[in-house]
Design a protein around this motif. Structure first.
Motif, PDB file in Angstrom:
ATOM      1  N   LYS A  17      41.383 -19.526   8.864  1.00 22.56           N
ATOM      2  CA  LYS A  17      40.127 -20.454   9.046  1.00 22.56           C
ATOM      3  C   LYS A  17      39.641 -20.550  10.258  1.00 22.56           C
ATOM      4  O   LYS A  17      39.741 -21.779  11.002  1.00 22.56           O
ATOM      5  N   PRO A  18      39.140 -19.619  11.018  1.00 22.14           N
ATOM      6  CA  PRO A  18      38.893 -19.882  12.559  1.00 22.14           C
ATOM      7  C   PRO A  18      37.553 -20.501  12.602  1.00 22.14           C
ATOM      8  O   PRO A  18      36.620 -20.520  11.667  1.00 22.14           O
ATOM      9  N   ASP A  19      37.367 -21.145  13.741  1.00 20.57           N
ATOM     10  CA  ASP A  19      35.861 -21.723  14.028  1.00 20.57           C
ATOM     11  C   ASP A  19      34.761 -20.610  14.466  1.00 20.57           C
ATOM     12  O   ASP A  19      33.596 -20.968  14.075  1.00 20.57           O
ATOM     13  N   LEU A  20      35.327 -19.471  14.900  1.00 18.89           N
ATOM     14  CA  LEU A  20      34.168 -18.617  15.398  1.00 18.89           C
ATOM     15  C   LEU A  20      34.838 -17.147  15.266  1.00 18.89           C
ATOM     16  O   LEU A  20      36.241 -16.963  15.437  1.00 18.89           O
ATOM     17  N   VAL A  21      34.077 -16.150  14.795  1.00 21.04           N
ATOM     18  CA  VAL A  21      34.589 -14.694  14.862  1.00 21.04           C
ATOM     19  C   VAL A  21      33.795 -13.734  15.689  1.00 21.04           C
ATOM     20  O   VAL A  21      32.524 -13.949  15.581  1.00 21.04           O
ATOM     21  N   VAL A  29      29.438 -13.902  16.182  1.00 26.21           N
ATOM     22  CA  VAL A  29      29.075 -13.412  17.311  1.00 26.21           C
ATOM     23  C   VAL A  29      29.312 -12.005  17.824  1.00 26.21           C
ATOM     24  O   VAL A  29      30.613 -11.369  17.584  1.00 26.21           O
ATOM     25  N   LYS A  30      28.331 -11.162  17.967  1.00 25.25           N
ATOM     26  CA  LYS A  30      28.703  -9.853  18.024  1.00 25.25           C
ATOM     27  C   LYS A  30      29.074  -9.558  19.642  1.00 25.25           C
ATOM     28  O   LYS A  30      28.460 -10.192  20.477  1.00 25.25           O
ATOM     29  N   ILE A  31      29.940  -8.630  19.829  1.00 28.12           N
ATOM     30  CA  ILE A  31      30.334  -8.135  21.164  1.00 28.12           C
ATOM     31  C   ILE A  31      29.856  -6.777  21.494  1.00 28.12           C
ATOM     32  O   ILE A  31      30.261  -5.886  20.202  1.00 28.12           O
ATOM     33  N   VAL A  32      29.341  -6.361  22.552  1.00 33.39           N
ATOM     34  CA  VAL A  32      28.994  -5.130  22.662  1.00 33.39           C
ATOM     35  C   VAL A  32      29.702  -4.401  23.831  1.00 33.39           C
ATOM     36  O   VAL A  32      29.631  -4.863  24.973  1.00 33.39           O
ATOM     37  N   THR A  33      30.626  -3.704  23.696  1.00 29.16           N
ATOM     38  CA  THR A  33      31.579  -3.346  24.719  1.00 29.16           C
ATOM     39  C   THR A  33      31.037  -2.173  25.728  1.00 29.16           C
ATOM     40  O   THR A  33      31.531  -1.101  25.823  1.00 29.16           O
ATOM     41  N   ASN A  39      23.321 -11.248  13.404  1.00 29.79           N
ATOM     42  CA  ASN A  39      22.821 -12.418  14.127  1.00 29.79           C
ATOM     43  C   ASN A  39      22.518 -11.967  15.630  1.00 29.79           C
ATOM     44  O   ASN A  39      23.496 -11.504  16.476  1.00 29.79           O
ATOM     45  N   MET A  40      21.262 -11.782  15.918  1.00 28.81           N
ATOM     46  CA  MET A  40      21.033 -11.419  17.365  1.00 28.81           C
ATOM     47  C   MET A  40      20.685 -12.565  18.011  1.00 28.81           C
ATOM     48  O   MET A  40      19.777 -12.297  19.261  1.00 28.81           O
TER      49      MET A  40
END
Length: 323
Positions: free
Chosen positions: A14-18, A39-43, A96-97
């Motif tokens: 049950k995380p607050d954010l992924v 939230v998306k991460i672009v490596t 989600n951008m």
């Protein structure tokens, strides 16, 4: 298999954010099912990110930063990449951008981060690298590090093209002769496809290992890249310019001799040349490398004034600075 397991993990934790990698776009859909913000991460860096979007959304419109240009050969490769991976735009722009995390720093890419924000109406947050390898003393590396210790400061080049990329037979030969002609010390990590049994003596030019003697080490196994780059004897890094290698070089203050192969690497190479920490090995009109060009570029960086100029650009804190 990954989706149901991931769903169970979310249910239990049950995380607050992924924060999910752009290469796993399905993760956001699973997260949304649990009503958890994602939230998306672009490596990658901002130069690459903004160049791709300009390429996708403004076809035929020149990228507004002239330092980041691609010759026709590389432009053709990029088009082919998009044709092979039709979902790349969805992976970059889908989901989600409103907020996207980028593995970079304003210290090195401020104008490209601002372009992403203005052009895409997107809040881009630089977060530095996803992780940093610790520099540890491994007994298996003792002989290599001891050998490095016998070399003068900034006299040795590290040659490595990442953990996945394997050079063609022709490119390996040109790199070998380039190293030999340069007369500089070197450590070369030579990788082969996982499904191929290769012997270094069979792949390298005949007599190469005997001719270089104590001037070089050629490895066909893992090498401790952070530890090598951090050694005072290392004066340059022949690299494919994968983003992680770029960040490590900046962190340790090692000039790059850029030899990009594909994907994001050509754009990363242009960026670090613009930053003044790299020289790129010039290819011919067909995209081929040549031993003479490799040797001359190497000598410029390791034994010439160019190396001093490149080492004078200090971005050692850029990797750790997120804002």
């Amino acid at each position: 298999m990954s989706k149901p397991n991931f769903s169970k993990i979310l249910q239990n934790l049950k995380p607050d954010l992924v924060i999910y990698d752009m290469l796993l776009p399905w993760a956001e859909h699973v997260v949304n099912e649990h009503n958890i913000p994602a939230v998306k991460i672009v490596t990658s860096g901002a130069a690459l990110f903004s160049y791709f979007f300009n390429f996708l959304k403004n076809p035929g419109v020149e990228f507004p930063f002239p330092a980041i240009y691609l010759p026709k050969v590389e432009q053709v490769k990029m088009r082919e990449m998009f044709e092979k991976e039709p979902d790349v735009e969805d992976r970059l722009a889908g989901g989600n951008m409103q907020i996207t995390l980028l593995c970079t720093s304003r210290t090195i890419e401020a104008k490209y981060l601002d372009y992403c924000t203005d052009f895409l109406n997107l809040k881009v947050i630089p977060v530095g690298p996803p992780f940093q390898d610790s520099i540890t003393n491994d007994v298996d590396d003792k002989e290599l590090i001891d050998w490095l210790g016998t070399k003068d400061e900034n006299s040795t080049v590290f040659v490595c093209f990442g953990s996945e990329l394997c050079l063609s037979r022709e490119d390996m030969e040109e790199v070998a002769f380039g190293l030999e002609l340069s007369n500089v010390n070197f450590i070369w990590v030579a990788r082969f496809p996982k499904d191929e049994e290769q012997n270094l003596e069979d792949v390298l030019p005949k007599g190469f290992l005997e001719r270089i003697g104590e001037r070089g080490r050629v490895l066909d196994k893992f090498a401790p890249q952070p530890r090598i780059l951090n050694h005072p004897s290392i004066g340059g890094f022949i690299s494919h310019c994968g983003w992680n290698s770029v960040l490590e070089s900046l962190d340790f203050g090692v000039p790059i001799i850029a030899m990009p192969i594909n994907n994001d690497q050509p754009i990363n190479a242009k960026l670090i040349v613009e930053l003044g920490v790299a020289m790129e090995i010039v290819r011919d009109d067909d995209g081929n490398i040549h031993r003479g060009e490799i040797a001359e570029t190497l000598k410029d960086v390791i034994t010439g004034e160019t190396g001093e100029i490149l080492r004078g650009k200090d971005y050692s804190k850029a990797v750790s600075q997120c804002q």
